[in-house]
Design an enzyme around this catalytic site. Structure first.
Site, PDB file in Angstrom:
ATOM      1  N   HIS B  95       0.844  -1.191   0.000  1.00 43.19           N
ATOM      2  CA  HIS B  95       0.000   0.000   0.000  1.00 43.19           C
ATOM      3  C   HIS B  95       0.882   1.245   0.000  1.00 43.19           C
ATOM      4  O   HIS B  95       1.989   1.244   0.543  1.00 43.19           O
ATOM      5  CB  HIS B  95      -0.917  -0.004   1.234  1.00 43.19           C
ATOM      6  CG  HIS B  95      -1.926   1.104   1.184  1.00 43.19           C
ATOM      7  ND1 HIS B  95      -1.673   2.377   1.613  1.00 43.19           N
ATOM      8  CD2 HIS B  95      -3.196   1.121   0.714  1.00 43.19           C
ATOM      9  CE1 HIS B  95      -2.744   3.130   1.438  1.00 43.19           C
ATOM     10  NE2 HIS B  95      -3.688   2.387   0.888  1.00 43.19           N
ATOM     11  N   GLU B 143      -3.380   3.424  -7.295  1.00 45.63           N
ATOM     12  CA  GLU B 143      -3.835   4.543  -6.470  1.00 45.63           C
ATOM     13  C   GLU B 143      -2.838   5.695  -6.528  1.00 45.63           C
ATOM     14  O   GLU B 143      -1.781   5.630  -5.902  1.00 45.63           O
ATOM     15  CB  GLU B 143      -3.922   4.127  -4.997  1.00 45.63           C
ATOM     16  CG  GLU B 143      -4.957   3.105  -4.655  1.00 45.63           C
ATOM     17  CD  GLU B 143      -5.177   3.076  -3.135  1.00 45.63           C
ATOM     18  OE1 GLU B 143      -6.298   3.373  -2.701  1.00 45.63           O
ATOM     19  OE2 GLU B 143      -4.222   2.764  -2.398  1.00 45.63           O
TER      20      GLU B 143
END
Lengths: 228, 228, 228, 228
Positions: B95, B143
């Protein structure tokens, strides 16, 4: 959940033998021995098992690590408040296998206090032990990395280094409670550690990977009891 | 626990709003919406909450992070087998808030497969998305870091970059299922993401910090349903 | 300073044998052999020696590492522009002993291009080699970590893995020039590497720690020459 | 190359204004001012510029960072012996922009001593300053991160925190020489720092990014001179 001295801290690490129900079983053995001997035994399971174990045993459960962050956007990190909510009452910090940036040790100790978690900060030599004590953790556990997991006990193999570490710690900050670890696997090792002026031991494989963890814990707790 | 497409993945991060019982409440809302709409909703709580939530809801629970280690001496790290034992069926990897060394992403994906965990590897731009797809995770979630947490949706603000990312991913490895994330907070954002050829969204604050998480999840799942 | 193929890249690491004047001597030997054989030899000294060597030899000098930063407040890090100003024309990236976060490999390659530095990105297995090629470095050097420094050559010990790595790299991005390394210490190793469709080798101890580095370089360059 | 007190330490960081010949010019200005005032001025250029500057100026040159390694296989890291060979007589350690693992700070200080390098270890608050002093660097420079690069001087904005830091440092280890930094940009800031019982300052942009670095250095050295 008071931590009395001397204390035996069992780090479950990421051993196969301590995951989930297997870890719970070791924790229940620790609880039984603690009840029988009056010696405080702390268990430090993996994060995923904290809640499971804290719900079912009445001894102090510690995290193995927390991160220095405040609640927010920190995907995958370990929030002090989250381990506390799951039932932990303390945490290891800066274990030899999980060393931290100095400024983060400082901040992690501060964050742990905010979350009402006790802190056991780990160190690898007497100088680093002293350095850590300047940051005021509740405990400082000195563990020479070359003995970790060997079964050769720091308290018998390096007694003079343990003594030196404890002296330096006390000089810097007498409030910090000294522990030692690495290679602790018998009651004799525990006795030796306490005679060197530590207030307890940090260990892992000596109990978790033992054929009979409960028997080892019993031997250790009884050895600790005799030093009182 | 099958993951059907399109999928909505809700990352609980380390938000105060998602710790313990509060996280469980969001997970139960997600389960209800998922049951009502037939749209798969995945929740990714903190490690300390995986067991609590996996025990009580019947939707896929993911970890937010795992480490690439095998069982052993890795104090404080997150073992794939441990999150699986606690009930997780998958994990986020790399992430934006928890970036990994390339060789560790590779090894983590391998370790996850051994522990039968599905993997959503995250990327920050189209090139890194392509790079990650060469390592064969199950999903790759693109992202852009500058939009994370803003409420400005990647699918409306940067549609052409999403398209480029999806194209590159498909070219490198058509087996990897493309997702996108950052700023997703409405049903319209979900619709836009799916129209850009992703198979779902990764989001966090848009649900977790919403006044009414269930209402937002309902809007999103219904939007996803209409794309079928 | 053009890099012709096949190329021999000599990483000086942080060996005692390659610091300062000792490294300069090896670089001069490399220059002489390169002039005599027409085979391109690149040297990668420590950062503190780049200027010394680039000033005195007429072969390509590479840095061993650069950081992904732009000029600014990054105390102690290695700026692409600084190594270029000191005379380097390229850099290693993500060496097995200095692995980087994936997003940083991507950004480092971009920053290197801005500073007009050629890039040799290193990888540890065929999948990671493919992954790196998606980020478009100039070269990708596949080096299995278990053979580095052993004197057992990747090109003779694992020929089929080199072949697989080269095939994957070419499939992902045929612009990236494949190299291999680990254990390369003889002319025969160089020949084998080139026959496996690499365009050269990355090595360190095989030359730097050799009794007679110039003799080893001569043998290697002549072997490379014969493949033309 | 003796370091006399009070001392002014100029960190060149990775500013465009201090690369190569531009850094050499600032170093020559520092040398001239040092000769004229008798105040010791230390310069800390990038690693690629250490040799260039140490060869041409007769003031102490420090590295901005070294790694804790012994000579060997550490591609791209900064060996204490290599910076010493290039002409550095000391090094910064654990700068706020380059924080280290505690055990590595300890080992880096030890390795620096072996390479006969003086050490300035940096700290971010009074507690961390104390912690660092237990590791016996030659100097400890306290720099609150929020003031670095602001032009708001620690010695005027946080005088009581500097005093507290110096007191804690002295209590832990009176051998360590206290410095302070962050926002130092005028002679007045230097005077204030020395009045707070530090023995000098660590600064960067205040000189390197000044329109006339020599004029600023002159003002600072004269201010330091007046405190004698």
């Amino acid at each position: 959940m008071k931590i009395t001295l001397p204390v035996i801290v069992v780090n479950f690490k990421t051993y196969t033998e301590s995951i989930g129900e297997k870890g719970l079983k070791i924790a229940k053995a620790a609880e039984e021995i603690s009840n029988n001997t009056g010696i405080c035994i702390v268990v430090a399971p993996q994060h995923t098992d904290i809640r499971l174990i804290a719900n079912q045993v009445n001894i102090p459960v510690f995290a193995q690590h927390i991160d220095p962050y405040a609640p927010g956007s920190h995907t995958g990190y370990i929030l002090p408040e989250a381990v506390a909510e799951a039932g932990a009452v303390g945490t290891l910090i800066n274990h030899s296998e999980h060393r931290l940036i100095l400024a983060d040790i400082d901040e992690t100790i501060r964050r742990a206090k905010e979350a009402k978690l006790k802190t056991i900060a780990c160190s690898n030599n007497p100088e680093v032990s002293a350095s850590i004590c300047a940051l005021s953790p509740d405990f400082c556990a000195y563990e020479p990395p070359d003995l970790i997991g060997t079964g050769i006990s720091v308290s018998t193999a390096k007694p003079e280094v343990v003594t030196k570490a404890v002296e330096l710690m006390q000089k810097i900050n007498p409030q910090v409670i000294p522990l030692c670890g690495a290679g602790i696997s018998t009651g004799k090792d525990v006795t030796a550690a306490i005679k060197l002026n530590t207030k307890g031991v940090l260990l892992a494989s000596g109990v978790v990977k033992a054929k009979d963890p409960k028997a080892v814990l019993k031997e250790m707790a009884e050895a600790a009891q005799k030093t009182l």
